[in-house]
Design a protein around this motif. Structure first.
Motif, short mmCIF file in Angstrom:
data_model
loop_
_atom_site.label_atom_id
_atom_site.label_comp_id
_atom_site.label_asym_id
_atom_site.label_seq_id
_atom_site.Cartn_x
_atom_site.Cartn_y
_atom_site.Cartn_z
N LYS A 56 23.33 8.12 16.68
CA LYS A 56 24.15 9.27 16.30
C LYS A 56 25.29 8.77 15.42
CE LYS A 56 23.50 11.68 20.67
NZ LYS A 56 24.18 12.18 21.86
N PHE A 57 25.88 9.67 14.64
CA PHE A 57 27.03 9.30 13.82
C PHE A 57 28.18 8.83 14.71
CE2 PHE A 57 25.05 12.27 10.74
CZ PHE A 57 24.91 11.37 9.69
N SER A 58 28.29 9.39 15.89
CA SER A 58 29.39 9.05 16.79
C SER A 58 29.17 7.77 17.58
CB SER A 58 29.63 10.22 17.75
OG SER A 58 28.46 10.47 18.51
N ASP A 59 27.95 7.21 17.57
CA ASP A 59 27.67 5.97 18.29
C ASP A 59 28.35 4.79 17.60
OD1 ASP A 59 26.07 7.30 20.09
OD2 ASP A 59 24.17 6.66 19.19
N PRO A 60 28.83 3.83 18.38
CA PRO A 60 29.40 2.62 17.76
C PRO A 60 28.29 1.78 17.15
CG PRO A 60 29.34 2.38 20.15
CD PRO A 60 28.91 3.79 19.84
N PRO A 61 28.59 1.00 16.10
CA PRO A 61 27.55 0.17 15.50
C PRO A 61 27.06 -0.90 16.48
CG PRO A 61 29.68 -0.22 14.46
CD PRO A 61 29.87 0.88 15.44
N ALA A 62 25.82 -1.33 16.29
CA ALA A 62 25.25 -2.39 17.14
C ALA A 62 26.08 -3.65 16.96
CB ALA A 62 23.80 -2.65 16.76
N SER A 63 26.17 -4.44 18.03
CA SER A 63 26.97 -5.67 17.94
C SER A 63 26.16 -6.92 18.24
CB SER A 63 28.16 -5.58 18.90
OG SER A 63 27.70 -5.40 20.22
N GLU A 64 24.98 -6.76 18.88
CA GLU A 64 24.19 -7.95 19.16
C GLU A 64 22.70 -7.74 18.91
OE1 GLU A 64 23.19 -8.30 23.87
OE2 GLU A 64 25.20 -8.88 23.27
N CYS A 65 22.04 -8.82 18.58
CA CYS A 65 20.62 -8.83 18.25
C CYS A 65 19.78 -8.63 19.52
CB CYS A 65 20.27 -10.17 17.59
SG CYS A 65 18.52 -10.39 17.22
N PRO A 66 18.79 -7.74 19.48
CA PRO A 66 17.95 -7.54 20.66
C PRO A 66 17.01 -8.73 20.91
CG PRO A 66 17.15 -6.20 18.84
CD PRO A 66 18.44 -6.84 18.39
N LYS A 67 16.83 -9.57 19.92
CA LYS A 67 15.91 -10.71 20.04
C LYS A 67 16.61 -11.95 20.61
CE LYS A 67 12.45 -13.05 17.21
NZ LYS A 67 11.91 -13.17 15.85
N CYS B 33 20.89 -6.84 10.57
CA CYS B 33 20.34 -8.18 10.42
C CYS B 33 21.17 -9.13 11.29
CB CYS B 33 20.38 -8.62 8.97
SG CYS B 33 19.66 -10.26 8.71
N CYS B 34 20.47 -9.98 12.04
CA CYS B 34 21.13 -10.95 12.91
C CYS B 34 21.57 -12.15 12.07
CB CYS B 34 20.18 -11.39 14.01
SG CYS B 34 20.87 -12.65 15.09
N SER B 35 22.82 -12.56 12.24
CA SER B 35 23.32 -13.72 11.49
C SER B 35 22.82 -15.03 12.08
CB SER B 35 24.84 -13.70 11.42
OG SER B 35 25.37 -13.67 12.73
N ALA B 36 22.34 -15.02 13.32
CA ALA B 36 21.86 -16.25 13.97
C ALA B 36 20.38 -16.52 13.67
CB ALA B 36 22.08 -16.16 15.48
N CYS B 37 19.52 -15.50 13.83
CA CYS B 37 18.07 -15.73 13.67
C CYS B 37 17.45 -14.98 12.50
CB CYS B 37 17.35 -15.37 14.97
SG CYS B 37 17.32 -13.60 15.36
N ASN B 38 18.25 -14.24 11.73
CA ASN B 38 17.79 -13.44 10.58
C ASN B 38 16.81 -12.34 10.94
OD1 ASN B 38 19.40 -14.59 8.65
ND2 ASN B 38 17.88 -16.12 8.05
N HIS B 39 16.76 -11.96 12.21
CA HIS B 39 15.89 -10.86 12.63
C HIS B 39 16.46 -9.55 12.09
CE1 HIS B 39 13.38 -8.31 15.09
NE2 HIS B 39 14.43 -7.80 15.73
N GLN B 40 15.62 -8.78 11.39
CA GLN B 40 16.03 -7.48 10.88
C GLN B 40 15.41 -6.40 11.75
OE1 GLN B 40 15.43 -6.90 6.71
NE2 GLN B 40 16.69 -8.64 6.15
N PHE B 41 16.22 -5.40 12.09
CA PHE B 41 15.72 -4.32 12.95
C PHE B 41 16.42 -3.02 12.59
CE2 PHE B 41 19.30 -6.30 15.02
CZ PHE B 41 20.01 -5.28 15.61
N GLU B 42 15.83 -1.92 13.03
CA GLU B 42 16.37 -0.59 12.78
C GLU B 42 16.76 0.05 14.11
OE1 GLU B 42 13.19 1.52 10.87
OE2 GLU B 42 13.60 0.60 8.94
#
Length: 78
Positions: free
Chosen positions: A20-31, A7-16
């Protein structure tokens, strides 16, 4: 691959994201490019009814407990 919800803290956009387990977590909203937070989501997996646990995974409900299972954590202390 697991699906993670963000969930984006700026625009509240929720996305999936499928990651992979080894991938780093997402850091920015695609929107909007804002900072995101990983959400805790519910799963569709559940164990209901008598199922595998009572029917032999650890012990029979009315039978003796195996030595490895006697009050151990595998049975929830039963």
């Amino acid at each position: 691959m697991p699906v993670y919800e963000y969930c984006c803290s700026a625009c509240n956009h929720q996305f999936e994201l499928r990651q992979k387990f080894s991938d780093p977590p997402a850091s920015e909203c695609p929107k909007c490019g804002g900072a995101v937070q990983k959400l805790i989501s519910s799963t569709s997996f559940s164990l209901k009814g008598d199922g595998w646990f009572k029917e032999g995974y650890c012990h029979k409900a009315d039978g003796p407990k195996p030595a490895a299972c006697a009050g151990g954590s595998c049975c929830g202390g039963h």
